[in-house]
Design an enzyme around this catalytic site. Structure first.
Site, PDB file in Angstrom:
ATOM      1  NE  ARG A 170      43.591  43.905  41.460  1.00  0.00           N
ATOM      2  CZ  ARG A 170      44.786  44.497  41.374  1.00  0.00           C
ATOM      3  NH1 ARG A 170      45.713  44.051  40.533  1.00  0.00           N
ATOM      4  NH2 ARG A 170      45.067  45.534  42.128  1.00  0.00           N
TER       5      ARG A 170
ATOM      6  CG  HIS B 286      45.815  50.304  39.899  1.00  0.00           C
ATOM      7  ND1 HIS B 286      45.792  48.931  39.835  1.00  0.00           N
ATOM      8  CD2 HIS B 286      47.026  50.666  39.410  1.00  0.00           C
ATOM      9  CE1 HIS B 286      46.932  48.487  39.320  1.00  0.00           C
ATOM     10  NE2 HIS B 286      47.706  49.538  39.036  1.00  0.00           N
TER      11      HIS B 286
ATOM     12  CD  GLU C  14      51.666  47.165  42.492  1.00  0.00           C
ATOM     13  OE1 GLU C  14      52.315  48.158  42.137  1.00  0.00           O
ATOM     14  OE2 GLU C  14      51.620  46.110  41.835  1.00  0.00           O
TER      15      GLU C  14
ATOM     16  CG  ASN D 250      49.733  43.149  42.544  1.00  0.00           C
ATOM     17  OD1 ASN D 250      48.824  42.332  42.597  1.00  0.00           O
ATOM     18  ND2 ASN D 250      49.530  44.430  42.289  1.00  0.00           N
TER      19      ASN D 250
ATOM     20  CE1 TYR E 177      54.010  42.229  36.891  1.00  0.00           C
ATOM     21  CE2 TYR E 177      53.522  43.058  39.075  1.00  0.00           C
ATOM     22  CZ  TYR E 177      53.136  42.812  37.766  1.00  0.00           C
ATOM     23  OH  TYR E 177      51.870  43.138  37.355  1.00  0.00           O
TER      24      TYR E 177
ATOM     25  CD  GLU F 266      49.084  44.337  39.177  1.00  0.00           C
ATOM     26  OE1 GLU F 266      50.274  44.517  38.826  1.00  0.00           O
ATOM     27  OE2 GLU F 266      48.340  45.259  39.536  1.00  0.00           O
TER      28      GLU F 266
END
Ligand code: IFM
Length: 485
Positions: free
Chosen positions: A85, A129, A174, A303, A305, A373
């Protein structure tokens, strides 16, 4: 609530056909900011603002991937990854954001895509992005509707150029960061601190996404997929006191539901007006926008985290009329004894489980999900056991979420290699591959070798997460359509 049982380290296997890849983004790795006719992006400008980026660093050279892409494709081949990606730099292709196409910029992506396919690596292309052409920012950026239209035109240019070889398209990465961190908090480009402007940016990003989906769909061949990537962080109140629960819900709106509700719930989040009515009249919304934004997609990119642990905190300005845009009366805290990454980010794989299971239960029409991600930041050690533990435990949580019903089709590790970590500059490193920025020498870390073995035999043994999810969107009613819609 979910439960994670550390004692139960059961082996779990991923299904055949599950996609394994790594991810990067143009401004974080390419460098070569003035090569071959590339135009300026808002990140070029932002990096020049005193104090904007740690140590005054920028993506000017980054990993010099623009010149070293062959070596980087070879690394992916060594890893055994079946997918990659990456993002396209809009100003490399359309230096003014619109108008004449820069063929030399496009050729770079053509070469890259050809090499990936020759190496058996499926490209997943992200169109945006964060590196908006500065020329469009000068005309209002994402605050204005025209940028959404220009984004759809740019999507068409990219499909025209790469549509033969690229079957997986991601419109945005995002939008929360682009809109709220970039236009609201000023910590990212373009460095604005606006209330109405940031919410308008969020809306226009979503609109641009919907317009681009429609445009790509008109041209796409059967089997080609279009999706969007959101960063998701379940919000957890530190106590069950109503004020903390409400604070968690406000944070959840800002980060998660502001985007998921119009995309997958067919309506704006029901608490938008209550939470943001003091800073905007929502005049950027038009009849029909929701239908465009909610155009069905083939997949959602997640994504993940960390989770956000939040408590109610005093508003800095008591008078709501004068309060700064995104002071939501919320404080984020690190729980005592929390496991943390090398950057101090809370490590909680159960948050990934909650995200996947929570989305699945809230949105009956949720498309399949790719984890686009997930990764671990530190200072760049080669013996990166912390990263291996992080990856293993998040992969285990992914398996558990799939067992609980989440339809997950792939996993992209952030990141292939260390890169420019936005306002933190180069000090934070997420790569499976270490990059020496003075010499541009790439060195695979221990996690690269671990990941290579794992991709070859995707069986994961880690703590087991189970249980229903009760916080991602806890108790919040589904969204509302605007009056008259
Ligand atoms: O580096 C970023 C990436 O650009 C977007 N998602 C989070 C990563 C780590 O902070």
């Amino acid at each position: 609530m979910t439960a994670t049982d550390e004692r139960l380290a059961m082996p779990r296997t991923f299904p055949a056909g599950f996609v394994w890849g790594t991810a990067t983004a143009a401004y974080q790795i390419e460098g070569a900011v003035s090569a071959d006719g590339r135009g300026l992006s808002i990140w070029d400008t932002f990096c020049r603002m005193p104090g904007a980026v740690a140590r005054g660093e920028s993506g000017e050279f980054a990993c010099d991937h623009y010149h070293r892409w062959q070596e980087d494709v070879d690394l992916m081949k060594d890893l055994g990854a079946g997918a990659y990606r990456f993002s396209v730099a809009w100003p490399r292709v359309l230096p003014d954001g619109r108008g004449p196409v820069n063929r030399r910029g496009l050729d770079f992506y053509r070469r890259l895509v050809d090499a990936l396919r020759e190496g058996g690596i499926e490209p997943y292309v992200t169109l945006y992005h964060w590196d908006l052409p500065q020329a469009l920012e000068d005309r209002g950026g994402w605050r204005v509707r025209d940028t959404a239209e220009r984004f759809a035109d740019y999507a068409e240019v990219m499909y025209d150029a790469l549509g033969e070889s690229v079957s997986n398209w991601i419109t945005l990465n995002e939008p929360y960061c682009s809109a709220i961190v970039g236009y609201g908090e000023g910590r990212h480009a373009p460095g604005a601190r606006e209330g109405h402007g940031a919410l308008a940016a969020a809306h226009h990003l979503l609109l641009g996404h919907g317009l681009a989906v429609a445009r790509l769909r008109e041209m796409a061949r059967p089997g080609q997929q279009v999706g969007v990537t959101l960063n998701m962080s379940p919000t957890v109140p530190v106590t069950s006191a109503p004020r903390d629960v409400q604070a968690a819900r406000r944070m959840d709106l800002l980060v998660n539901r502001q985007f998921t509700e119009p995309l997958f719930g067919g309506a704006y989040a029901s608490d938008m007006a209550e939470t943001f009515g003091r800073i905007t009249d929502f005049s950027f919304r038009r009849d029909g926008d929701l239908d465009i934004i909610g155009t069905p997609v083939d997949f959602l990119g997640v994504n993940y985290y960390y989770r956000l642990h939040v408590e109610a905190a005093p508003y800095e300005e008591a008078d709501p009329a004068r309060r700064s845009a995104f002071d939501l009366g919320v404080r984020t805290v690190t729980p005592q004894d929390a496991r943390t990454s090398g950057l101090g980010w809370v490590v909680e794989p159960e948050g990934l489980y909650e995200t996947l299971v929570g989305l699945t239960s809230r949105y009956p029409d949720l498309p399949p999900v790719y984890i686009t991600e997930n990764g671990y930041g530190d200072d760049g050690v080669l013996e990166d056991g912390g990263r291996i533990d992080y990856l293993r435990d998040h992969l285990a949580a992914t398996c558990d979420a799939m067992t609980a019903g989440a339809d997950v089709r792939g996993y992209f590790c952030w990141s292939l290699m260390d890169n420019f970590e936005w306002a933190r500059g180069y000090s934070a490193r997420f790569g499976l591959v270490h990059v020496d920025y003075d010499t541009q020498v790439r060195t695979p870390k221990a996690s690269f070798h671990w990941m290579r073995d794992f991709i070859a035999d995707p069986v994961v043994t880690g703590p087991v997460t189970t249980g229903p999810v009760d916080i991602l969107v806890a108790g919040t009613p589904r969204g509302e359509r605007p009056a008259g819609d």
